[in-house]
Scaffold this active site. Sequence first.
Site, PDB file in Angstrom:
ATOM      1  N   GLY A  40       0.820  -1.209   0.000  1.00  0.00           N
ATOM      2  CA  GLY A  40       0.000   0.000   0.000  1.00  0.00           C
ATOM      3  C   GLY A  40       0.850   1.253   0.000  1.00  0.00           C
ATOM      4  N   SER A 112       6.552  -4.579  -2.263  1.00  0.00           N
ATOM      5  CA  SER A 112       6.188  -3.197  -2.540  1.00  0.00           C
ATOM      6  C   SER A 112       6.350  -2.378  -1.248  1.00  0.00           C
ATOM      7  CB  SER A 112       4.769  -3.137  -3.113  1.00  0.00           C
ATOM      8  OG  SER A 112       4.489  -1.885  -3.671  1.00  0.00           O
ATOM      9  N   TRP A 113       5.323  -1.618  -0.818  1.00  0.00           N
ATOM     10  CA  TRP A 113       5.450  -0.882   0.440  1.00  0.00           C
ATOM     11  C   TRP A 113       5.786  -1.820   1.589  1.00  0.00           C
ATOM     12  CZ3 TRP A 113       6.350   2.908   3.565  1.00  0.00           C
ATOM     13  CH2 TRP A 113       5.922   2.822   4.906  1.00  0.00           C
ATOM     14  N   ASP A 268       9.240  -4.224 -14.037  1.00  0.00           N
ATOM     15  CA  ASP A 268       8.490  -3.473 -13.023  1.00  0.00           C
ATOM     16  C   ASP A 268       8.575  -1.983 -13.329  1.00  0.00           C
ATOM     17  OD1 ASP A 268       7.487  -2.257 -10.713  1.00  0.00           O
ATOM     18  OD2 ASP A 268       8.316  -3.794  -9.397  1.00  0.00           O
ATOM     19  N   HIS A 296       5.518  -5.452 -11.516  1.00  0.00           N
ATOM     20  CA  HIS A 296       5.310  -5.157 -10.101  1.00  0.00           C
ATOM     21  C   HIS A 296       4.353  -6.149  -9.448  1.00  0.00           C
ATOM     22  CE1 HIS A 296       5.867  -2.413  -6.741  1.00  0.00           C
ATOM     23  NE2 HIS A 296       4.575  -2.486  -6.488  1.00  0.00           N
TER      24      HIS A 296
END
Length: 318
Positions: A40, A112-113, A268, A296
């Site tokens: 997120g 990711s985050w 990505d 991604h």
Amino acid sequence: MHPERAPYETGMLDVGDGERVYWEVSGNPRGKPALVVHGGPGSGRSPGMRRFFDPERYRVVLFDQRGCGRSTPHASDPETGLEHNTTWHLVADMERLREHLGIERWLLYGGSWGSTLLLAYAEEYPERVSEIVIASVTTTRRSEIDWLYRGVGRFFPEQWERFAARAPGARTGGEITAAYARLMEHPDAFMREQIAADWCAWEDAVLSGETKGAANPYGDRPPAARLALVRICAHYFSHGAWLDEGVLLRKASRLAGIPGVLVHGRLDMGGPLGTAWELSRAWPGSELIVVEDAGHLGSAAVRGHVVRALDAFAAGAA
């Protein structure tokens, strides 16, 4: 992927500041502890992530970071303040959760985050981390934020022009996200929904080469989840995630002795491979696996590498 297994224990952890964090545990109660750190920020946990773990060998912990999923209060409510929702609050929440569950050391998995957050935690508490597996590496440097919300626009000029129109005069990705953060506090609910829709349209454009137009990973979320995601994302990225620029790479030597596997797609667009390469060079003992045809969102090949890494770490603990 391993078979699905429902949680055998759930709870709400009071982490202070009026915040309660939802958590759940599945797999083998006597298995190797592992924590899944979602992306997120503000996406909420994904139950399907349990399937990366062998339920006979792992004790798998999932949780919803502050303000999203089943955690309360929910960031979709404009009355929910975000002043106590920062990277370092989340790091402290993870440590409280470890103590609450009576876990001495755990494996960390995320992407990711989630990779940014778990790296911040691991560098703060390296003695509490047994291994790390990451898919889609990010460190949320301001340069990475600028790429995602401005630089990559050269590949999607029409969509980026619409996205940036909400931030007239903005010169960097950070300034654009700051404008969205302000707009997401607008008193009019319809306005907030429109701003969230514009943000999600941009995020989906960046991922469009991976989905081939078949899905909108951001825009298709339920309304409350979408509002919380955008509000939290804009809040975090407009503040550079409260991280000194490049600090997670500079302190990667603190991860020495923690085995790590990094899996990253060469295609990505949202988080280019360069960050994963830099981290692998700065982290002694880590392994970088580059998947040529993945982006991604990953792929079957990415998922396979993640499962094999987790299976190997579980076997090593046996």
